[in-house]
Design a protein around this motif. Sequence first.
Motif: not given
Length: 470
Positions: A205-208, A223-225, A329-332
Amino acid sequence: MSSPLDSLKLALEHSPENVPLLLLYAKTCMEELQLADARETFLKVVRLEPANAEARLGVASVVHLEGRGSEAAVRAEQLIEEQPQYAPAYLFLSRILAGEGELGRAKILYAKALELDRTLADVSLEKELAESRSNPGSEPRGPRKVGVTAGGDYLEGIGSGDDDDSADGHSRGGAAFDLGLADFEKPKLKFEDVGGMDAVKEEIRMKIIYPLQHAELFKAYDKKVGGGVLLYGPPGCGKTLLSKATAGEIKANFIALGLHQILDMWIGNSEKNMHEVFELARKNAPCVLFFDEVDALAADRRDLRQSAGRNLINQFLSEMDGADSQNEGVLILGATNAPWHIDPAFRRPGRFDRTLFVPPPDEPARASIIDVMAKKKPIGELDPKALAKKTEGFSGADLKAVFDLATEQVLNDAMKTGKVIPLTTKDLLKATSRHKPTTRAWFESAKNYALYANQGGFYDDVLKHLGLLK
């Protein structure tokens, strides 16, 4: 009375480099599900005799039993490349591919195994492969393989079928369509559908999730998404499910990748495929890019002597850094059962800068999983809490195995009477006595790394889970 293993150990004390004896001991260890000892012994034979095909296939078999199917397949492919007359390797790889639904390639490999050795005929595998005759989509699309030596080095592999060029003579490698990603999904799964793992969910949740919900606040703190999260833990504990739920929470696109979709036998195409995947995710942000068994694509470069493997890892690192394109906007998400095999460079801030341990479900989570699994079956009296208490250490996959065992027994009785017989808590409890938790073997290996290779407290969560650290 001593066990066969005790007798073999005693014999090895007197003849520690006796290769046939070592192979017998390793096979016996596998039969007793002592996988760590089996792997260590097979590797000892490989060190003594690097070309020993039986030992190298043994390593691949152990890896497969430990839940690392892609790595097992790569090891088998390399063995075939180096020793093309060794029939058991074709049979082993055929079984793996059949299990993954790649019936066309599996059929070709099985035919080659029988051509080399007719005694390897497998009736059950033949029945499974027969399905490919009526399933054109299962036929191979062309060569897309690399090999790996016993030491973990990636090399060019064998081909199967026609070459992978289009009609105009240009290579199609690297296109999203060729990678099977033309139609990806937006999962409907949410965190509430995944039992337990509250701490892991909060980290994600905190990360994305929070950065998307509170974009202005996060922007004020620069803090970037996006970014990377590495999920590790025993097989079957919900790492893939949690990744899908993450995408569902933010209504994001979800791209799931396996080893076979990236690796290519042609020099440079693997790196091209990696770039295409990241470009696809960037164009469809917000997007969750999920790499299963990521250790196979992010291996420690210190273990690699061939340039092909190093080049792919360097490309992976470059894409994660967003060197040429922004990953906003890209969560890896990466999932692995073997974090100790991942190159340390991937854990640098800005890459997989969150490493989350995904343990077996606790008692409340197991009860929740049992409730979900029971919904699609005829159930009589069911006490999920009682069953959860009796399944300490069981993964979600283990709980599914318990339901399968209980269902098979009830079906056997139902066929005799011709009536539907509901499953009960008693049936399920009986099945738990026939199934041992598969997480134990993983924790045996992880404990050693956590105790003796825990730089920076990387495996502290494992030690806490085992009660060795407060």
